[in-house]
Design a protein around this motif. Structure first.
Motif, PDB file in Angstrom:
ATOM      1  N   ILE A 782       0.836  -1.199   0.000  1.00  0.00           N
ATOM      2  CA  ILE A 782       0.000   0.000   0.000  1.00  0.00           C
ATOM      3  C   ILE A 782       0.873   1.253   0.000  1.00  0.00           C
ATOM      4  CG2 ILE A 782      -1.622   1.357   1.372  1.00  0.00           C
ATOM      5  CD1 ILE A 782      -2.795  -1.310   2.339  1.00  0.00           C
ATOM      6  N   ALA A 783       1.908   1.256   0.836  1.00  0.00           N
ATOM      7  CA  ALA A 783       2.795   2.422   0.921  1.00  0.00           C
ATOM      8  C   ALA A 783       3.517   2.663  -0.400  1.00  0.00           C
ATOM      9  CB  ALA A 783       3.796   2.233   2.055  1.00  0.00           C
ATOM     10  N   VAL A 784       4.010   1.585  -1.011  1.00  0.00           N
ATOM     11  CA  VAL A 784       4.728   1.710  -2.282  1.00  0.00           C
ATOM     12  C   VAL A 784       3.783   2.195  -3.381  1.00  0.00           C
ATOM     13  CG1 VAL A 784       5.900   0.423  -4.107  1.00  0.00           C
ATOM     14  CG2 VAL A 784       6.515   0.031  -1.719  1.00  0.00           C
ATOM     15  N   CYS A 785       2.599   1.597  -3.461  1.00  0.00           N
ATOM     16  CA  CYS A 785       1.640   2.010  -4.485  1.00  0.00           C
ATOM     17  C   CYS A 785       1.223   3.459  -4.297  1.00  0.00           C
ATOM     18  CB  CYS A 785       0.411   1.101  -4.452  1.00  0.00           C
ATOM     19  SG  CYS A 785       0.707  -0.548  -5.116  1.00  0.00           S
ATOM     20  N   GLY A 786       1.045   3.863  -3.022  1.00  0.00           N
ATOM     21  CA  GLY A 786       0.656   5.233  -2.749  1.00  0.00           C
ATOM     22  C   GLY A 786       1.664   6.233  -3.277  1.00  0.00           C
ATOM     23  N   MET A 787       2.942   5.948  -3.081  1.00  0.00           N
ATOM     24  CA  MET A 787       3.983   6.861  -3.546  1.00  0.00           C
ATOM     25  C   MET A 787       4.204   6.745  -5.054  1.00  0.00           C
ATOM     26  SD  MET A 787       4.813   8.527  -0.885  1.00  0.00           S
ATOM     27  CE  MET A 787       6.280   9.395  -1.413  1.00  0.00           C
ATOM     28  N   THR A 788       3.956   5.581  -5.599  1.00  0.00           N
ATOM     29  CA  THR A 788       4.213   5.349  -7.022  1.00  0.00           C
ATOM     30  C   THR A 788       3.080   5.854  -7.906  1.00  0.00           C
ATOM     31  OG1 THR A 788       5.468   3.360  -6.446  1.00  0.00           O
ATOM     32  CG2 THR A 788       4.763   3.562  -8.731  1.00  0.00           C
ATOM     33  N   GLU A 789       1.846   5.576  -7.491  1.00  0.00           N
ATOM     34  CA  GLU A 789       0.709   5.774  -8.382  1.00  0.00           C
ATOM     35  C   GLU A 789      -0.141   6.999  -8.066  1.00  0.00           C
ATOM     36  OE1 GLU A 789      -1.433   2.117  -8.289  1.00  0.00           O
ATOM     37  OE2 GLU A 789       0.204   0.956  -9.147  1.00  0.00           O
ATOM     38  N   ASN A 790      -0.043   7.529  -6.852  1.00  0.00           N
ATOM     39  CA  ASN A 790      -0.816   8.732  -6.512  1.00  0.00           C
ATOM     40  C   ASN A 790      -0.401   9.916  -7.372  1.00  0.00           C
ATOM     41  OD1 ASN A 790      -2.439   7.761  -4.499  1.00  0.00           O
ATOM     42  ND2 ASN A 790      -1.596   9.026  -2.895  1.00  0.00           N
ATOM     43  N   PRO A 791      -1.331  10.809  -7.693  1.00  0.00           N
ATOM     44  CA  PRO A 791      -0.892  12.092  -8.246  1.00  0.00           C
ATOM     45  C   PRO A 791       0.114  12.739  -7.278  1.00  0.00           C
ATOM     46  CG  PRO A 791      -3.279  11.880  -8.377  1.00  0.00           C
ATOM     47  CD  PRO A 791      -2.795  10.725  -7.559  1.00  0.00           C
ATOM     48  N   ILE A 792       1.072  13.456  -7.793  1.00  0.00           N
ATOM     49  CA  ILE A 792       2.104  14.042  -6.945  1.00  0.00           C
ATOM     50  C   ILE A 792       1.488  14.940  -5.876  1.00  0.00           C
ATOM     51  CG2 ILE A 792       4.080  15.624  -6.927  1.00  0.00           C
ATOM     52  CD1 ILE A 792       4.861  14.476  -9.667  1.00  0.00           C
TER      53      ILE A 792
END
Length: 830
Positions: A782-792
């Motif tokens: 979840i943490a990795v996806c949040g930083m990878t895929e979230n809009p900046i």
């Protein structure tokens, strides 16, 4: 004080601040001018994080009830009301004002990693269960937040993907369960999802928020963002959002202040947003603290698990009497009771099934057969081989002695969870390898399975029985033992179809892709609507489930052979009650369906009765038949009851895109009383007088009726069905990259951005390794996806500006190859 009085007492700055959360979970108190409330995660239990608890798996102890995917198999609205009531009691004890649940997105594909938090592939079942949940919790004056509104149907790129859905599918399938809950239970809040819908982020989507949710359905509560979803905050407030969560560290209030000074948003619009927040705060802020009964809650969790388990196969191997048995599979010892992610409950699980069966007098030999989920990667090949050899030897012994083998297997936290999706329907490889060896010795095998979604069962023919526990909560072991021994008669039925493999899925061409634009090409043909209409075989039908007893259906009576359905759109508000659509108290015209149900076996048991309406044949898009009512009936052995279900015009509807209303096309329909989708027991045809529906030519599309060049639902036909030009969601190139794109998109076109993203991801992984977690742990994913895929910009919000805005803007300039602008931003913050 009234809402207006409080609003008048606030300064403009305080009003603006009220529209953003405080910390992770609280509302703003405006220096004591109004109370504050706390909200917590909690679809199937209370996940309250106390002071100093920041880890997603770290929260106060509470009861872990069966997950939504499990409780939905009960088809029992009274049970879900009991569960919601117990969660409300624990919320009141912990002074929580709003429980963030229930999850109710449609299961577009069984491979969505978060499906365990959702109810069904069918909008009636999902909407009815959600209505019961909301109604029961809010009767105890604890707020709810149904989620994730809307079209959040995959975890892959969930923060930035664009769900491109044609109007009929949007209305009939994906919005319909939310509409049912809003019209009939008025949830106090709704959580807006991360994704875009037809080109616009949900939090900014005026059509979805204002035109449909508020103006059409009459939603009266507050719309809050999923955590970090409210990007371009002023636009969100103008569209109808009320509260952005969590605390953005001043970033969002600052955006709104600047927008107000520029004349881009008015104080009237800010007031409108504030009013709903104040209403919710005043409603739930002064609840009386109570003492929750956790022992009672555990018994409720056990009852729900017992009534939700589904008996999928039985050749007489079940129920078991106390005897010698062999148990194989590590999941018998460490039972998987819930999914991973933000709904993870810090529970005190009851005894496992091995302990429970021993207590009931069984003599047990046990081997784990495969490594524990959190030890798969650290288990050597030699250790795996030893585990397998011991299991096969024990299975061989069972075959020689004619001793039953209980095989425990299923999906694990490594294979499904929030933040990631599955790519096939196979069970974990470490399980399959040893399972295939076990079957070579020809023992009598009973499988007990776990998982939040369907999975393939290539060894189905080798099994004597299958008991599917799903994710059954903290009382899983006790419930499982009671079901295996016949103390409780299984009565669950599947709330979603079990296809044979991922190759059979209607969404397979576009689902779970890494690109932004996700075309819902299958349109209205989700789940059983596809399999049934296009005659695609499945392993288990929607609504399927066996019992230790048998039921006889007879004496069907339908109150009229002709039915006037002209009031279809007006009838929309009459939903809910024990039979789903059957609550028709306010309908101007009703159809009453009665029949006799008899328990013809030797054991008491419950039967989930399903009413399907088979639609007339047509040359436009329409499912063969659809679930339109249901109820669960308990009968003693030999007992019979007359069952009554009521329908109104909604039982025959589709959404007419041209008029923007639901209508019931005229024609000959068939009322079917069934034990499952394909197991129709009784039927009768009726003539419906509704509208002469003239389908748009764009619904008469070749690939929606038969495969064209081996492909169903192709892009060309979908583009025609969509009617409007498809949203432009092409990948950014240097010069077009913005703060509303993700770091992953930036990394694809910029070495600088890729280096920065790699640094962030590696930091997350290393920090978690120090806490004993590898990168397959759901919390890490979840943490990795949040930083990878979230809009900046979402990363700025989620980190409360620790990911500094000026650095984010400089990074955007660098990706766009505007190096001087990046330098100015870093030096001067411009």
């Amino acid at each position: 004080m009234t809402v207006n009085e409080i609003l008048k007492s606030l300064t403009l700055k305080e009003k603006i601040r009220l529209l953003n959360g405080v910390g992770g979970w609280y509302t703003f108190d405006a220096a004591g001018k109004l109370p504050k409330i706390m909200m917590t995660d909690g679809p199937h239990g209370l996940r309250k994080q106390g002071a100093g608890q920041v880890d997603i798996n770290d929260s106060i102890p509470s009861t872990c009830f069966p997950t939504a995917s499990c409780v939905a198999n009960s088809w029992d609205l009274d049970l879900i009301k009991e569960m919601a009531g117990e969660i409300a009691d624990q919320a009141l004890q912990e002074e929580v004002g709003i429980v963030l649940g229930c999850g109710m997105n449609i299961k577009r594909s069984p491979m969505c990693g978060r499906n365990f938090e959702y109810f069904s592939e069918d909008p009636l079942l999902a909407g009815s269960l959600a209505t019961a949940y909301v109604d029961a919790m809010q009767k105890k004056n604890v707020g709810t937040s149904i989620k994730h509104f809307a079209c959040n149907n995959q975890e892959t790129r969930r923060q930035s993907s664009d769900s491109i859905v044609d109007e009929r599918a949007l209305r009939e399938i994906y919005l319909r369960p939310f509409e049912i809950a809003v019209r009939n239970a008025q949830p106090s809040t709704i959580m807006a999802s991360y994704n875009k819908i037809n080109g616009k982020y949900t939090c900014q989507n005026k059509k979805i928020i204002k035109d449909i949710l508020r103006d059409e359905w009459g939603f009266k509560g507050a719309l809050i963002s999923d955590w970090g979803a409210a990007v371009d905050f002023p636009t969100c407030i103008k569209a109808g959002l009320n509260l952005a969560m969590p605390d953005s560290g001043g970033y969002q209030p600052g955006q709104l202040e600047k927008a107000f000074k520029r004349g881009e948003i008015t104080e009237e619009e800010i007031n409108r947003a504030c009013e709903k927040v104040i209403e919710v705060v005043l409603r739930f802020a002064n609840n009386q603290k109570i003492k929750a009964d956790y022992n009672k809650a555990h018994l409720t969790a056990k009852k729900i698990a017992e009534n939700s388990a589904v008996l999928l196969k039985n050749d007489g191997a079940l129920p078991l009497k106390p005897q010698k048995i062999i148990i194989l599979g590590q999941m018998a010892e460490d039972m998987r009771i819930q999914g991973g992610g933000s709904s993870h409950i810090n529970a005190t699980p009851g005894p496992n099934v091995i302990e429970c069966l021993k207590h009931k007098g069984f003599e047990i030999e046990y081997e784990p057969a495969y490594p524990a989920d959190d030890k798969v990667e650290s288990t050597s090949d030699q250790e795996r081989k030893a585990l397998a050899e011991k299991a096969v030897a024990l299975a061989k012994k069972a075959a020689e002695e004619n001793t039953p083998v209980l095989l425990f297997c299923g999906l694990t936290n490594r294979t499904e969870g929030e933040g990631f999706d599955r790519h096939d329907m196979a069970l974990p490889a470490e399980q399959l390898k040893v399972i295939n060896k076990i079957f070579t010795v020809k023992a009598k095998v009973i499988a007990v399975t776990f998982g939040g979604s369907p999975f393939a069962l290539p060894f189905y023919d080798d099994l004597n029985a299958i008991l599917h526990m799903a994710l059954a909560g903290e009382a899983c072991g006790e419930a499982c033992a009671a079901l295996l021994t016949g103390e409780v008669n299984p009565s669950g039925k599947l709330s979603e179809s079990f296809p044979f493999s991922e190759k059979d899925l209607p969404s397979r061409a576009t689902w779970g892709k890494e690109e932004s634009a996700i075309e819902y090409r299958e349109s209205i043909f989700t789940g059983y609507r596809y399999y049934d209409t296009f005659k695609v075989p499945v392993r288990f039908d929607f609504g399927f489930g066996l019992s230790y007893t048998s039921f006889e259906y007879s004496k069907l009576k339908v109150s009229a052979s002709d039915f006037d359905a002209a009031d279809a759109n007006e009838a929309l508000g009459n939903v809910g009650g024990k039979s789903g659509y059957g609550d028709t108290a306010n309908a101007t015209n009703k159809l009453t369906v009665t029949f006799t149900l008899k328990n013809t076996g030797k054991l008491a048991g419950s039967e989930v009765v399903q009413l399907y309406v088979k639609n007339p044949q047509c040359d436009y898009l329409r499912a063969n038949k659809e679930l339109r009512a249901f109820t669960k009936v308990f009968l003693q052995a030999g007992e019979e009851k007359e069952v009554t279900l009521e329908l109104d015009a909604k039982a025959f509807i589709l959404f007419d895109v041209e008029s923007g209303k639901y209508i019931a096309p005229s024609g000959t329909y068939e009322i079917q009383i069934a034990a499952s989708l394909s197991d129709v027991k009784l039927s009768e045809k009726i003539t419906v007088k509704g509208m002469d529906y003239k389908a748009n030519d764009k619904e008469r599309l070749p690939s929606y009726f038969e495969a064209v060049d081996g492909e169903m639902f192709n892009h060309k036909d979908f583009a025609s069905l969509y009617k409007e030009p498809l949203p432009d969601d092409s990948a950014p190139v240097p010069g077009t990259f913005t703060i509303y794109n993700s770091l992953a998109e930036g990394a694809a076109i910029s070495k600088v951005c890729k280096k920065q993203l790699d640094k962030i991801v590696n930091g997350i992984i290393e920090d978690n390794k120090k806490m004993g977690r590898n990168e397959n742990d759901p919390a890490v994913k979840i943490a990795v996806c949040g930083m990878t895929e979230n809009p900046i910009e979402s990363i700025i919000l989620l980190t409360a500006c620790k990911f500094k805005p000026k650095f984010a803007r400089a990074l955007v300039h660098l990706v766009n190859r505007r190096f001087l602008a990046a330098c100015r931003e870093l030096i001067f913050g411009r």
